[in-house]
Motif scaffolding. Structure first.
Motif, PDB file in Angstrom:
ATOM      1  N   ASP A 164       0.835  -1.216   0.000  1.00  0.00           N
ATOM      2  CA  ASP A 164       0.000   0.000   0.000  1.00  0.00           C
ATOM      3  C   ASP A 164       0.864   1.258   0.000  1.00  0.00           C
ATOM      4  OD1 ASP A 164      -2.290  -1.477  -0.073  1.00  0.00           O
ATOM      5  OD2 ASP A 164      -2.686  -1.385   2.091  1.00  0.00           O
ATOM      6  N   ILE A 165       1.981   1.217   0.767  1.00  0.00           N
ATOM      7  CA  ILE A 165       2.906   2.367   0.834  1.00  0.00           C
ATOM      8  C   ILE A 165       3.492   2.641  -0.553  1.00  0.00           C
ATOM      9  CG2 ILE A 165       5.174   3.106   1.730  1.00  0.00           C
ATOM     10  CD1 ILE A 165       4.392   1.608   4.374  1.00  0.00           C
ATOM     11  N   LYS A 169       2.253   1.816  -3.491  1.00  0.00           N
ATOM     12  CA  LYS A 169       1.200   2.311  -4.396  1.00  0.00           C
ATOM     13  C   LYS A 169       0.910   3.800  -4.146  1.00  0.00           C
ATOM     14  CE  LYS A 169      -1.115  -2.128  -5.047  1.00  0.00           C
ATOM     15  NZ  LYS A 169      -2.246  -2.975  -4.621  1.00  0.00           N
ATOM     16  N   GLU A 170       0.863   4.189  -2.845  1.00  0.00           N
ATOM     17  CA  GLU A 170       0.594   5.598  -2.492  1.00  0.00           C
ATOM     18  C   GLU A 170       1.683   6.513  -3.036  1.00  0.00           C
ATOM     19  OE1 GLU A 170       0.113   5.970   1.756  1.00  0.00           O
ATOM     20  OE2 GLU A 170      -1.435   4.409   1.778  1.00  0.00           O
ATOM     21  N   LEU A 171       2.958   6.093  -2.852  1.00  0.00           N
ATOM     22  CA  LEU A 171       4.089   6.906  -3.301  1.00  0.00           C
ATOM     23  C   LEU A 171       4.116   7.027  -4.828  1.00  0.00           C
ATOM     24  CD1 LEU A 171       6.899   5.663  -0.869  1.00  0.00           C
ATOM     25  CD2 LEU A 171       5.805   7.893  -0.847  1.00  0.00           C
ATOM     26  N   ARG A 193       1.498   6.794  -6.812  1.00  0.00           N
ATOM     27  CA  ARG A 193       0.349   7.627  -7.198  1.00  0.00           C
ATOM     28  C   ARG A 193       0.684   9.117  -7.030  1.00  0.00           C
ATOM     29  NH1 ARG A 193      -3.379   5.999  -3.606  1.00  0.00           N
ATOM     30  NH2 ARG A 193      -3.392   3.893  -4.450  1.00  0.00           N
ATOM     31  N   SER A 194       1.311   9.444  -5.891  1.00  0.00           N
ATOM     32  CA  SER A 194       1.655  10.855  -5.630  1.00  0.00           C
ATOM     33  C   SER A 194       2.794  11.347  -6.527  1.00  0.00           C
ATOM     34  CB  SER A 194       2.027  11.049  -4.154  1.00  0.00           C
ATOM     35  OG  SER A 194       3.159  10.265  -3.842  1.00  0.00           O
ATOM     36  N   ASN A 195       3.508  10.408  -7.186  1.00  0.00           N
ATOM     37  CA  ASN A 195       4.603  10.764  -8.101  1.00  0.00           C
ATOM     38  C   ASN A 195       4.146  10.676  -9.569  1.00  0.00           C
ATOM     39  OD1 ASN A 195       7.274  11.589  -8.573  1.00  0.00           O
ATOM     40  ND2 ASN A 195       8.008   9.483  -8.771  1.00  0.00           N
ATOM     41  N   SER A 253       2.340   8.448 -11.090  1.00  0.00           N
ATOM     42  CA  SER A 253       2.477   7.069 -11.608  1.00  0.00           C
ATOM     43  C   SER A 253       3.865   6.770 -12.172  1.00  0.00           C
ATOM     44  CB  SER A 253       1.421   6.776 -12.681  1.00  0.00           C
ATOM     45  OG  SER A 253       0.135   6.890 -12.129  1.00  0.00           O
ATOM     46  N   GLU A 287       9.470   5.738   4.465  1.00  0.00           N
ATOM     47  CA  GLU A 287       8.035   5.803   4.751  1.00  0.00           C
ATOM     48  C   GLU A 287       7.585   4.579   5.557  1.00  0.00           C
ATOM     49  OE1 GLU A 287       4.283   7.241   5.020  1.00  0.00           O
ATOM     50  OE2 GLU A 287       6.008   8.339   4.241  1.00  0.00           O
ATOM     51  N   ARG A 302       6.071   4.147   9.503  1.00  0.00           N
ATOM     52  CA  ARG A 302       4.810   3.458   9.870  1.00  0.00           C
ATOM     53  C   ARG A 302       5.058   2.206  10.714  1.00  0.00           C
ATOM     54  NH1 ARG A 302       0.464   3.945   5.030  1.00  0.00           N
ATOM     55  NH2 ARG A 302       1.276   5.818   4.002  1.00  0.00           N
ATOM     56  N   THR A 350       4.988  -0.566  -8.909  1.00  0.00           N
ATOM     57  CA  THR A 350       4.136  -1.767  -8.773  1.00  0.00           C
ATOM     58  C   THR A 350       3.622  -2.201 -10.139  1.00  0.00           C
ATOM     59  OG1 THR A 350       2.226  -0.372  -8.351  1.00  0.00           O
ATOM     60  CG2 THR A 350       3.348  -1.273  -6.424  1.00  0.00           C
TER      61      THR A 350
END
Length: 694
Positions: free
Chosen positions: A636-637, A639-641, A643-645, A647, A658, A662, A692
């Motif tokens: 999940d970490i 995928k989040e990174l 997405r914020s970059n 793709s 990160e 967590r 990913t």
């Protein structure tokens, strides 16, 4: 008529008298068999040698001294008696066969002991079928057509090359020259023929010797009566064939082969152990002893110190559960599989060697020296004939017995895959060189493996400790960890035990053991005669244990403690314990022993090291629930990174930072990233960057 013809006619008459007149309890044994034969479209009459001997000793002598002469006359005799019983059927079938069985023990010859004196004589040979050829057609009676006048000539074929007519009688009579002959296949008579290789049984093999084998030729209704892995007794006579491999200028050398007259396939339950009435008496006395379980456990590899649970589990593996076939055709195995994972020097190999010796049908092999073909089955090409044969491997040869596989972790990954099917479905499927076949491999597997890091690390889960895929680990009913941990008291006891053995000063307990040969017969007797069924009490006991273990997993956050696979293992272990006591019903006590062994397995192997809770997914999937949740969080970490970059790939170091923020450990994160990369869930487009794939 010549003397030889008269003698042949007299022999046919004599055999006819035997077929017509021989009676058992007032019944015409062979006349009835002939009537059944015509009703079932059969072509063979099976004759018991002892019947022939009791009726007419001279006939029995002729059969022994000149089997080919006797069998040829017997074929004619059957034809003539059939003309009386069923003339229409006798006209339809051109050739009948007399099949001889139940030869006295003196006629049984070991493959290793076949010599020139046996040529042409009637013998019986026991062995295991290792290779088998496809069925082919042999020309017996050829019809040739003259190319000039169309006259058809019938020529009976002998062994060897094709025999053609030398001249056409029609063309000769009319004074013209024949242009030669052509074979008319549709009018010629062919017979089915097949070859298989019979090899010495593994348990009868002298130490340090290669197994010997002999080729067997079967014809007509005997083809396709055996499969690779079958244990058979072949009745027939020895013939020879010229060995083409030898030098041309050297004297001719011939190799023997067997012309089969009758083939008897041993049933799976018929283990290769002879049990006399005295043995049976001793076996039944043993089964009534109160201390039977302790006695059997102590009698298994008595020179190896300790390991009570392991030896009890191996004893249950030797007795085995009961296989079942459900109404929908699904077969559930009764054989128990056990894996021993141990530090060096924990006597794993010794245990396996002992089990292969004590099992009524046991085969020992080492993973390093075993290939997929050697373990399961292969298609091989015969150099001399160019024919393809189907060849059975160790698991097929161990059908109905126990396969002990040492160094299980040292096998090549591609070879290990072939064991999957054999462990659960208990069959071996093969599709090579146009041969598609499924062979039986109904064997228990006792395997031993070394830990991946040299020694078993208690702070790591089993899937990390052993270099085996979880798909194979999950198929074992029980897994035992044999650890070599220093302990002053235990080390002193072990040293005392080992040193005393070397001094030949054996402990007193060794005097009260079951002799190995009797134990072997006890196991064979139990496997053959006892098929226990679950009692209501045993059923309730197993159900209560299973349901209570599953109840621990009802909370969404709880790991799964047990699955239906372990439930089936519990039933098998309970049945095996009942079999050990020669009981036809599985009692509550049998179920208790099975549950104790299962709890030992779950406590030691099916445990999540991080949370110290029982989690069967440690064995079934290789990842306990606690680990799985961390892996999902890491994914999940990433995928989040990403997405914020926008793709685009992200830095590995950013992911690690990160994840640490967590609460994930850096070493764990880097190790999981490696695994995710290997499994294809993440990609590395350039060094130090990941993205990913899902």
């Amino acid at each position: 008529m010549t003397q030889a013809v008269l003698e042949a006619l007299a022999l046919v008459e004599r055999i006819m008298d035997f077929i017509k007149d021989y009676r058992v309890g007032g019944r015409e044994k062979y006349r009835e068999a002939l009537r059944r034969m015509s009703a079932e479209n059969g072509v063979s009459l099976v004759i018991d040698f002892d019947d022939l001997l009791s009726y007419d000793r001279v006939l029995a002598d002729i059969l022994v001294e000149s089997p080919s002469v006797f069998l040829e006359s017997a074929s004619k005799a059957i034809q003539q008696v059939m003309m009386v019983e069923d003339p229409e059927y006798a006209q339809k079938v051109k050739t009948f066969h007399a099949r001889i069985r139940r030869l006295p023990e003196s006629f049984h010859v070991k493959i290793r002991e076949i010599r020139a004196r046996h040529l042409g004589k009637l013998i019986a040979v026991e062995g295991i079928v290792t290779k088998i050829s496809p069925v082919k057609q042999e020309l017996v009676e050829a019809v040739f057509r003259c190319k000039t006048c169309g006259h058809e000539e019938v020529v009976r074929q002998e062994e060897g090359s094709l025999v053609k007519p030398t001249q056409c009688p029609e063309c000769s009579r009319e004074g013209r020259k024949s242009q030669g002959f052509v074979l008319v296949a549709e009018k010629s008579r062919f017979v089915d023929v097949q070859k298989f290789v019979l090899q010495e049984k593994p348990e009868e093999l002298p130490p340090g010797q290669l197994p010997r084998s002999i080729e067997v030729v079967v014809r007509d209704d005997l083809v396709d009566t055996v499969r690779p892995g079958d244990r058979v007794t072949v009745f027939g006579f020895l013939r020879v064939e010229e060995d083409k491999k030898f030098l041309k200028n050297a004297p001719p050398v011939y190799h023997p082969y067997m012309e089969a007259n009758y083939v008897e396939v041993a049933a799976k339950e018929t283990l290769d152990v002879e049990i006399t009435p005295e043995d049976e008496k001793k076996i039944l006395e043993l089964s009534r002893r109160e201390d039977l379980e302790e006695l059997i456990v102590n009698s298994l590899a008595p020179s190896i110190y300790g390991y009570r649970e392991v030896k009890l589990a191996i004893a249950l593996l030797l007795f085995g559960g009961v296989p079942k076939v459900y109404p929908d055709g699904i077969r559930v195995r009764g054989d128990i599989h056990i894996l021993l994972i141990g530090d060096p020097g924990t006597a794993k190999s010794q245990l396996l060697r002992y089990v292969s010796f004590i099992a009524p049908r046991g085969i020992y092999t080492s993973g390093k020296g075993a290939t997929a073909a050697g373990l399961t089955a292969a298609v091989v090409k015969e150099k001399s004939s160019g024919e393809f044969y189907l060849e059975a491997g160790a698991l097929v040869l161990a059908d109905g017995g126990i396969a002990c596989i040492d160094e299980f972790d040292k096998m090549e990954a591609r070879d290990r895959v072939s064991i999957h099917e054999a462990m659960e479905q208990q069959t071996v499927s093969i599709a090579k060189a146009g041969i598609v076949a499924t062979l039986n491999a109904r064997a228990s597997i006792l395997a031993a493996a070394n830990p991946a890091f040299g020694r078993y690390l208690p702070n790591r889960n089993i899937a990390e400790n052993i270099d085996l895929p979880v798909t194979i680990l999950s198929r074992f009913d029980l897994i035992f960890i044999l650890r070599d941990t220093p302990n002053r008291e235990k080390d002193r006891e072990l040293a005392q035990y080992v040193i005393d053995f070397h001094r030949e000063a054996y402990p007193q307990e060794l005097e009260n053991l079951i002799p190995p040969q009797l134990l072997k017969k006890y196991i064979a007797y139990a496997r053959k005669h006892v098929r226990p069924r679950l009692s209501e009490e045993a059923k309730a006991k197993i159900m209560d244990f299973y349901v209570s273990m599953r109840a621990r997993s009802e909370e969404p956050e709880s790991p799964i403690t047990i699955t239906p696979r372990q439930l089936e293992a519990l039933i098998r272990l309970s049945e095996a314990h009942a079999r050990m006591h020669l009981r036809s019903v599985v009692t509550e006590k049998d179920a208790e022993v099975a549950i104790q062994l299962m709890e030992h397995f779950l406590r030691n192997v099916g445990i999540d090291i991080a949370t110290k809770t029982v989690d069967i997914d440690t064995v079934m999937t290789g990842e306990p629930k606690s680990q799985r949740e961390k892996i999902i969080l890491l994914l999940d970490i990433i995928k989040e990174l990403v997405r914020s970059n926008n793709s685009n790939p992200v830095k590995v170091e950013d992911v690690v930072k990160e994840a640490q923020a967590r609460g994930l450990d850096e070493a764990f994160v880097r190790k999981v990233l490696e695994k995710l990369y290997e499994s294809g869930e993440i990609m590395m487009p350039r060094q130090g960057y990941i993205i990913t794939t899902v």
